[in-house]
Design a protein around this motif. Structure first.
Motif, PDB file in Angstrom:
ATOM      1  N   ARG A   1      35.056  49.385  45.763  1.00 42.67           N
ATOM      2  CA  ARG A   1      33.773  49.026  46.345  1.00 42.67           C
ATOM      3  C   ARG A   1      33.320  50.070  47.356  1.00 42.67           C
ATOM      4  NH1 ARG A   1      34.265  42.390  47.205  1.00 42.67           N
ATOM      5  NH2 ARG A   1      34.553  41.925  44.974  1.00 42.67           N
ATOM      6  N   LYS A   2      31.996  50.200  47.511  1.00 36.90           N
ATOM      7  CA  LYS A   2      31.458  51.149  48.472  1.00 36.90           C
ATOM      8  C   LYS A   2      31.550  50.578  49.878  1.00 36.90           C
ATOM      9  CE  LYS A   2      28.192  53.490  45.394  1.00 36.90           C
ATOM     10  NZ  LYS A   2      26.773  53.835  45.160  1.00 36.90           N
ATOM     11  N   SER A   3      31.904  51.418  50.813  1.00 40.39           N
ATOM     12  CA  SER A   3      32.012  50.993  52.204  1.00 40.39           C
ATOM     13  C   SER A   3      30.629  50.944  52.853  1.00 40.39           C
ATOM     14  CB  SER A   3      32.901  51.968  52.985  1.00 40.39           C
ATOM     15  OG  SER A   3      32.889  51.660  54.355  1.00 40.39           O
ATOM     16  N   ASP A   4      30.434  49.973  53.717  1.00 42.02           N
ATOM     17  CA  ASP A   4      29.173  49.874  54.453  1.00 42.02           C
ATOM     18  C   ASP A   4      29.129  50.860  55.614  1.00 42.02           C
ATOM     19  OD1 ASP A   4      28.312  47.814  52.821  1.00 42.02           O
ATOM     20  OD2 ASP A   4      29.207  46.259  54.099  1.00 42.02           O
TER      21      ASP A   4
ATOM     22  N   GLN B   1      42.990  54.060  44.558  1.00 40.98           N
ATOM     23  CA  GLN B   1      42.203  55.276  44.368  1.00 40.98           C
ATOM     24  C   GLN B   1      43.100  56.487  44.139  1.00 40.98           C
ATOM     25  OE1 GLN B   1      38.681  55.749  47.093  1.00 40.98           O
ATOM     26  NE2 GLN B   1      39.551  53.917  48.071  1.00 40.98           N
TER      27      GLN B   1
ATOM     28  N   SER C   1      33.822  56.142  38.963  1.00 38.27           N
ATOM     29  CA  SER C   1      32.697  55.368  38.419  1.00 38.27           C
ATOM     30  C   SER C   1      33.192  54.200  37.569  1.00 38.27           C
ATOM     31  CB  SER C   1      31.797  56.272  37.572  1.00 38.27           C
ATOM     32  OG  SER C   1      32.530  56.842  36.493  1.00 38.27           O
TER      33      SER C   1
ATOM     34  N   LEU D   1      34.494  51.479  39.929  1.00 36.11           N
ATOM     35  CA  LEU D   1      33.368  50.756  40.524  1.00 36.11           C
ATOM     36  C   LEU D   1      32.790  49.743  39.536  1.00 36.11           C
ATOM     37  CD1 LEU D   1      31.537  53.687  42.363  1.00 36.11           C
ATOM     38  CD2 LEU D   1      32.413  51.614  43.455  1.00 36.11           C
TER      39      LEU D   1
ATOM     40  N   GLY E   1      29.816  55.589  53.988  1.00 34.92           N
ATOM     41  CA  GLY E   1      29.535  55.944  52.609  1.00 34.92           C
ATOM     42  C   GLY E   1      30.750  56.194  51.747  1.00 34.92           C
ATOM     43  N   GLY E   2      31.955  55.861  52.208  1.00 34.46           N
ATOM     44  CA  GLY E   2      33.154  56.053  51.402  1.00 34.46           C
ATOM     45  C   GLY E   2      33.421  54.862  50.485  1.00 34.46           C
ATOM     46  N   PHE E   3      34.647  54.794  49.973  1.00 31.46           N
ATOM     47  CA  PHE E   3      35.057  53.711  49.079  1.00 31.46           C
ATOM     48  C   PHE E   3      36.352  53.086  49.587  1.00 31.46           C
ATOM     49  CE2 PHE E   3      32.786  56.854  46.543  1.00 31.46           C
ATOM     50  CZ  PHE E   3      31.824  56.079  45.916  1.00 31.46           C
TER      51      PHE E   3
END
Length: 638
Positions: free
Chosen positions: A186-189, A166, A177, A180, A192-194
């Motif tokens: 990938r989006k973190s569970d 990143q 984008s 992704l 809400g980060g990556f």
């Protein structure tokens, strides 16, 4: 003509099909055409023709054919849009102003490939970094991998820093984008980060046959639950249609007409280092139809290398079935229990590995030996019969015996006959019976008139359908004759769905060119993405040009269509009489029986005719020759 159509025409006029084909095929002049060995299947006698005037190619051996876009699609294993981009790049044409997307919010394939190429360079620099890549390089050294092979495959490293990619992307102004969409981020569970998709893994860039980076595979350097991790499926990556190493191995595979298929990235690297440069690897899946379709463009024989454990044998079974369905010769090689090619780098030799490959056995022999082994404890007649039935059932199902051509069927029969020590005739009957049982019986339609009375009359549509095909053959070569056919032929009534679609396209194109001008076959082909439709287009144009006497042929074909139309009217009247017959007794029905039988005789006489009878014998022989493998593509009439 919209902007995209204009670009396609610009590409067609800027890039010579002969030049593109000549990059892959040695062509020699053969009359108005050029001939060479087909790049899509193995052959010793050239059956591949290029017609520079028409801008099309055709192989009489495997049936491949189309225009310049279709050639690039088939050769590179890419879709139509990618073929356009590929040729536009070659011609120096900018597509940015004409690009169309079904979803403008999503990155296109070129953007995904570009971000993958950027990421591949980033991962490579991480591996080569003196400090960050030290542990990974020691791992590779310990496994016996030399710098030469890791450089060839551009092996990289994703560090255990969850945001390393990143940060590099922000520095290079690569939008999140896009990362992704390419599954690099990938989006973190939680929160809400990556996070970076690949962390603490050796990275293997996955490239397609056109050498484009379409995804990545990562092998853990720690204790992650998933030993291997692949890019998720997206617009450019599908692991069921992609083989690791195909970009590097393809030239050697094409030269030797042979490929070795192994099970993983490191196995593939090991095979190349051990002296097998025609090795490719599946990506955590069994060998699929997509893999076979890709490989059969370049080779005729495969060696499948598996571990000799139960999972490996099951994978071999699936691979054998898939390969037989794709008409490829397959051999199976097995390593010692629990070993893989990488193990031979540390404790074996290249000669040992090559010896394993040389000891490979034919796939059907491999399957038969395994089947016999399962019934080894049963010496009864029943046990032997069950083994035989299981093996024959496997072959019939795997080869889709009932659906392959006669030559391939004969090869399968002879091979199985030798294995089972049975006469080929008996094997043929066994396979045919098994295939028929699996398909189920198809009911036969009742036609014609029964001996004991008058039954429903069914008119054969063969006459009208063949005549309609002859009309299309003419119009492809002489669209100015369109007005002769207008009002007589209804292409929507063509029974074959592929011919109907092609007919609609040819009919519209001929209508537009009715006032004069040349109907360019390449233009129709460029608008045809379906391979079957493209093949029919070429067949129609080829047959029509060999007839040559277009006006006479069209006149006769239209006469046949009118006769067929009249036949349908007779049929309708006959069926009305039959309905009347069912509601009257024999006495009342008698006056109608003679005219009904006369109608039936007339209809039967019509169905015995053929549209070819309209064509003079010499012209008919020329058309028939055009459809045979001995004929050349769109050759001039005599």
């Amino acid at each position: 003509m919209n902007s995209f159509d204009a670009v396609k025409e610009q590409i067609r006029t800027s890039v010579d099909l002969v030049d593109v084909v000549a990059d892959h095929v040695q062509l020699k002049r053969a009359g108005r055409e050029l001939r060479g060995l087909c790049p899509f299947h193995s052959e010793k006698t050239p059956s591949f023709y290029v017609n520079p005037d028409k801008g099309v190619f055709r192989c009489h051996g495997c049936g491949a054919g189309g225009d310049i876009f279709k050639f690039v699609q088939t050769l590179e294993g890419i879709d139509f849009a990618e073929a356009v981009r590929h040729l536009a790049d070659r011609a120096g044409i900018d597509l940015r102003s004409t690009r169309e997307r079904s979803d403008p919010s999503q990155p296109g394939k070129p953007e995904l490939v570009r971000v993958n190429e950027w990421a591949a360079r980033f991962f490579r620099t991480q591996l080569l970094d003196e400090r960050r890549g030290a542990v990974a390089r020691r791992y590779l050294d310990g496994r016996g991998f030399r710098d030469q092979v890791t450089t060839t495959f551009q092996v990289g490293l994703a560090t255990d820093d969850p945001e390393a990619l990143q940060r590099a992307a922000r520095s290079s102004q690569v939008p999140a984008s896009l990362l992704l969409a390419a599954d690099l981020l990938r989006k973190s569970d939680h929160g809400g980060g990556f996070y970076d998709t690949f962390r603490n893994r050796l990275i293997f860039p996955i490239r397609d046959a056109a050498k484009r980076c379409v995804g990545f595979g990562g092998r853990t350097l720690g204790d992650a639950p998933a030993k291997y991790l692949n890019t998720a499926q997206n617009a450019v990556f599908d692991k069921s249609r992609t083989l690791f190493g195909i970009d590097i191995a393809r030239p050697i595979i094409g030269e030797r007409r042979l490929a070795l298929v192994v099970e993983g990235y490191t196995d593939c690297l090991a095979a190349h280092q051990l002296g097998v440069p025609y090795a490719v690897a599946t990506l955590g899946t069994s060998v699929t139809d997509g893999h076979m379709a890709l490989l059969r463009r370049y080779c005729d024989e495969l060696v499948l290398l598996f571990d000799s454990d139960t999972a490996g044998e099951a994978a071999a079974d699936r691979a054998v079935a898939t390969a037989l369905q794709n008409n490829l010769n397959v051999r199976i090689a097995c390593l010692e229990e629990g070993k893989d090619p990488g193990d031979l780098l540390a404790g074996g030799t290249a000669d040992e590995f090559l010896g394993v490959l040389k000891s490979s056995v034919d796939a059907l022999a491999f399957k038969w030996s395994r089947t016999r082994a399962r019934y080894k404890g049963s010496e009864s007649e029943r046990g032997r019969r069950e083994a035989l039935e299981e093996f024959v059932g496997f072959v019939a199902s795997a080869a889709r015996y009932g659906g392959i051509d006669a030559i391939q069927r004969g090869l399968v029969v002879n091979q199985v006959a030798k294995l089972l020590a049975l006469p080929p005739g008996e094997v043929q009957e066994l396979l045919a019976h098994t295939a028929s049982s699996r398909r189920g019986r198809v009911s036969q339609k009742q036609v014609a008139i029964g001996a004991g009375g008058v039954g429903p009359v069914r008119v054969s549509e063969d006459v009208g359908q063949a005549a309609a095909r002859a009309v299309l053959e003419v119009l492809l070569n002489a669209p100015a004759l369109y007005e002769m056919a207008d009002g007589i032929l209804d292409v929507d009534l063509l029974e074959d769905p592929v011919l109907r679609k092609v007919g609609q396209r040819v009919w519209e194109a001929a209508r537009c060119h009715a006032g004069g001008g040349h109907l360019f076959l390449g233009t129709l082909l460029s608008a045809t993405e379906d391979e079957a439709e493209a093949r029919v287009l070429i067949e129609l144009a080829n047959a029509g040009e060999h007839i040559g006497n277009w006006e006479e042929t069209l006149h006769c074909a239209l006469e046949r269509i009118e006769q067929a139309n009249a036949g349908r009217e007779h049929q309708s009247r006959a069926e009305s009489l039959i309905r009347l017959d069912r509601h009257t007794d024999d006495t009342e029905n008698e006056p109608y029986r003679q005219p009904l039988e006369a109608i039936a005789r007339g209809l039967n006489a019509m169905t015995k005719s053929a549209p070819g009878h309209c064509i003079p014998p010499k012209l008919r022989r020329r058309r028939d020759a055009a459809a045979s493998p001995a004929g050349t593509l769109l050759e001039a009439g005599e």
